[in-house]
Motif scaffolding. Structure first.
Motif, PDB file in Angstrom:
ATOM      1  N   MET A   1       0.850  -1.185   0.000  1.00 57.66           N
ATOM      2  CA  MET A   1       0.000   0.000   0.000  1.00 57.66           C
ATOM      3  C   MET A   1       0.892   1.244   0.000  1.00 57.66           C
ATOM      4  N   LEU A   2       0.510   2.204  -0.792  1.00 56.20           N
ATOM      5  CA  LEU A   2       1.266   3.444  -0.884  1.00 56.20           C
ATOM      6  C   LEU A   2       1.125   4.272   0.384  1.00 56.20           C
ATOM      7  N   SER A   3       2.196   4.985   0.724  1.00 57.97           N
ATOM      8  CA  SER A   3       2.070   5.958   1.808  1.00 57.97           C
ATOM      9  C   SER A   3       1.195   7.093   1.293  1.00 57.97           C
ATOM     10  N   TYR A   4       0.691   7.894   2.196  1.00 56.48           N
ATOM     11  CA  TYR A   4      -0.142   9.020   1.801  1.00 56.48           C
ATOM     12  C   TYR A   4       0.634   9.997   0.910  1.00 56.48           C
ATOM     13  N   PHE A   5       1.922  10.140   1.194  1.00 55.63           N
ATOM     14  CA  PHE A   5       2.748  11.042   0.396  1.00 55.63           C
ATOM     15  C   PHE A   5       2.940  10.492  -1.013  1.00 55.63           C
ATOM     16  N   GLU A   6       3.158   9.185  -1.112  1.00 49.98           N
ATOM     17  CA  GLU A   6       3.283   8.553  -2.425  1.00 49.98           C
ATOM     18  C   GLU A   6       1.968   8.652  -3.194  1.00 49.98           C
ATOM     19  N   LEU A   7       0.879   8.440  -2.497  1.00 51.42           N
ATOM     20  CA  LEU A   7      -0.435   8.518  -3.129  1.00 51.42           C
ATOM     21  C   LEU A   7      -0.659   9.879  -3.783  1.00 51.42           C
ATOM     22  N   PHE A   8      -0.233  10.933  -3.101  1.00 54.13           N
ATOM     23  CA  PHE A   8      -0.404  12.289  -3.610  1.00 54.13           C
ATOM     24  C   PHE A   8       0.796  12.768  -4.429  1.00 54.13           C
ATOM     25  N   ALA A   9       1.818  11.907  -4.536  1.00 57.28           N
ATOM     26  CA  ALA A   9       3.035  12.224  -5.300  1.00 57.28           C
ATOM     27  C   ALA A   9       3.694  13.511  -4.811  1.00 57.28           C
ATOM     28  N   ILE A  10       3.854  13.594  -3.478  1.00 56.64           N
ATOM     29  CA  ILE A  10       4.523  14.742  -2.866  1.00 56.64           C
ATOM     30  C   ILE A  10       5.611  14.218  -1.934  1.00 56.64           C
ATOM     31  N   PRO A  11       6.613  15.042  -1.646  1.00 58.99           N
ATOM     32  CA  PRO A  11       7.648  14.606  -0.697  1.00 58.99           C
ATOM     33  C   PRO A  11       7.085  14.593   0.729  1.00 58.99           C
ATOM     34  N   VAL A  12       7.723  13.816   1.591  1.00 59.68           N
ATOM     35  CA  VAL A  12       7.335  13.795   2.995  1.00 59.68           C
ATOM     36  C   VAL A  12       7.609  15.190   3.562  1.00 59.68           C
ATOM     37  N   THR A  13       6.594  15.759   4.179  1.00 61.90           N
ATOM     38  CA  THR A  13       6.695  17.105   4.730  1.00 61.90           C
ATOM     39  C   THR A  13       5.671  17.275   5.843  1.00 61.90           C
ATOM     40  N   PHE A  14       5.970  18.202   6.735  1.00 62.82           N
ATOM     41  CA  PHE A  14       4.991  18.568   7.764  1.00 62.82           C
ATOM     42  C   PHE A  14       4.142  19.752   7.315  1.00 62.82           C
ATOM     43  N   ARG A  15       4.528  20.382   6.209  1.00 61.64           N
ATOM     44  CA  ARG A  15       3.822  21.574   5.719  1.00 61.64           C
ATOM     45  C   ARG A  15       3.509  21.454   4.225  1.00 61.64           C
ATOM     46  N   PRO A  16       2.621  20.543   3.866  1.00 60.28           N
ATOM     47  CA  PRO A  16       2.285  20.429   2.439  1.00 60.28           C
ATOM     48  C   PRO A  16       1.491  21.643   1.967  1.00 60.28           C
ATOM     49  N   ASP A  17       1.584  21.907   0.693  1.00 65.84           N
ATOM     50  CA  ASP A  17       0.837  22.990   0.059  1.00 65.84           C
ATOM     51  C   ASP A  17      -0.629  22.550   0.002  1.00 65.84           C
ATOM     52  N   LYS A  18      -1.484  23.180   0.804  1.00 68.32           N
ATOM     53  CA  LYS A  18      -2.884  22.742   0.908  1.00 68.32           C
ATOM     54  C   LYS A  18      -3.668  22.953  -0.383  1.00 68.32           C
ATOM     55  N   ALA A  19      -3.371  24.013  -1.106  1.00 69.69           N
ATOM     56  CA  ALA A  19      -4.067  24.236  -2.376  1.00 69.69           C
ATOM     57  C   ALA A  19      -3.688  23.149  -3.384  1.00 69.69           C
ATOM     58  N   ALA A  20      -2.412  22.799  -3.441  1.00 69.92           N
ATOM     59  CA  ALA A  20      -1.967  21.743  -4.348  1.00 69.92           C
ATOM     60  C   ALA A  20      -2.559  20.396  -3.926  1.00 69.92           C
ATOM     61  N   LEU A  21      -2.618  20.148  -2.629  1.00 74.76           N
ATOM     62  CA  LEU A  21      -3.236  18.910  -2.132  1.00 74.76           C
ATOM     63  C   LEU A  21      -4.695  18.824  -2.558  1.00 74.76           C
ATOM     64  N   ARG A  22      -5.390  19.914  -2.421  1.00 70.43           N
ATOM     65  CA  ARG A  22      -6.811  19.942  -2.777  1.00 70.43           C
ATOM     66  C   ARG A  22      -7.008  19.632  -4.268  1.00 70.43           C
ATOM     67  N   ARG A  23      -6.182  20.281  -5.094  1.00 71.44           N
ATOM     68  CA  ARG A  23      -6.272  20.029  -6.539  1.00 71.44           C
ATOM     69  C   ARG A  23      -5.987  18.559  -6.850  1.00 71.44           C
ATOM     70  N   ARG A  24      -4.931  18.034  -6.245  1.00 70.72           N
ATOM     71  CA  ARG A  24      -4.545  16.638  -6.489  1.00 70.72           C
ATOM     72  C   ARG A  24      -5.627  15.692  -5.962  1.00 70.72           C
ATOM     73  N   PHE A  25      -6.229  16.036  -4.836  1.00 70.32           N
ATOM     74  CA  PHE A  25      -7.299  15.217  -4.268  1.00 70.32           C
ATOM     75  C   PHE A  25      -8.460  15.106  -5.270  1.00 70.32           C
ATOM     76  N   PHE A  26      -8.858  16.223  -5.853  1.00 70.21           N
ATOM     77  CA  PHE A  26      -9.972  16.178  -6.805  1.00 70.21           C
ATOM     78  C   PHE A  26      -9.598  15.414  -8.073  1.00 70.21           C
ATOM     79  N   GLU A  27      -8.355  15.553  -8.513  1.00 68.20           N
ATOM     80  CA  GLU A  27      -7.895  14.772  -9.670  1.00 68.20           C
ATOM     81  C   GLU A  27      -7.988  13.274  -9.386  1.00 68.20           C
ATOM     82  N   LEU A  28      -7.435  12.881  -8.254  1.00 72.32           N
ATOM     83  CA  LEU A  28      -7.426  11.462  -7.887  1.00 72.32           C
ATOM     84  C   LEU A  28      -8.839  10.955  -7.602  1.00 72.32           C
TER      85      LEU A  28
END
Length: 171
Positions: A1-28
């Motif tokens: 199973m993919l990690s959440y970071f792998e799922l969203f194709a972002i590096p491991v971080t404590f401060r992800p870009d929330k706007a980019a996450l939202r866009r990627r969430f809707f794409e996925l």
């Protein structure tokens, strides 16, 4: 199973870009939405439902600061799911003193304001040592020692949040 970071194709971080996450969430979400699999086999429908649930959980975790800290520490093996973390006796004594003030603060607006301000000061004080780690975490660069300081911060912050919650406040 993919990690959440792998799922969203972002590096491991404590401060992800929330706007980019939202866009990627809707794409996925479009790709894994169970409605797209209505004509598929039961097995494919079940898999789509599971993938959709994982995506929703990942998004919720990655967009919630406390859940994200917990997730990273769990992934790094520095926290256990049902861990009973021992905070320092000095910190617990301070919190016990603040906790004793809660009943009076519930009946006195000025006392409540003072207590909430003290809780916010505590939050700022415990954040300062981990601020750089949280803001600039780098996989393979940030040390285990720094992550253990984040763990201490996480548990202390939870304690402060519980006290603030008793006062009907958020920190």
């Amino acid at each position: 199973m993919l990690s959440y970071f792998e799922l969203f194709a972002i590096p491991v971080t404590f401060r992800p870009d929330k706007a980019a996450l939202r866009r990627r969430f809707f794409e996925l979400s479009r790709d894994v939405h169970p409605d797209h699999f209505a004509q598929e086999t039961e097995a494919n429908q079940a898999e789509a439902l599971e993938r959709s649930a994982q995506l929703n959980k990942a998004y919720k975790t990655l967009t919630n600061e406390d859940e994200l800290v917990r997730y990273v520490l769990l992934e790094k093996g520095l926290m256990q799911p049902e861990e009973k973390y021992a905070l320092s006796p000095d910190f617990l004594m301070e919190m016990m003193e603040l906790n004793e003030e809660v009943p009076d603060a519930l009946d006195d607006e000025a006392a409540r304001g003072r207590l909430v301000e003290r809780l916010r000061q505590w939050k700022n004080e415990i954040y300062e040592p981990v601020e750089n780690t949280l803001e600039h975490y780098q996989e393979g660069v940030t040390s285990e020692k720094e992550l253990l300081q984040v763990k201490e911060f996480y548990y202390r912050k939870k304690y402060l949040q519980r006290l603030a919650g008793q006062l009907g406040q958020k920190l």
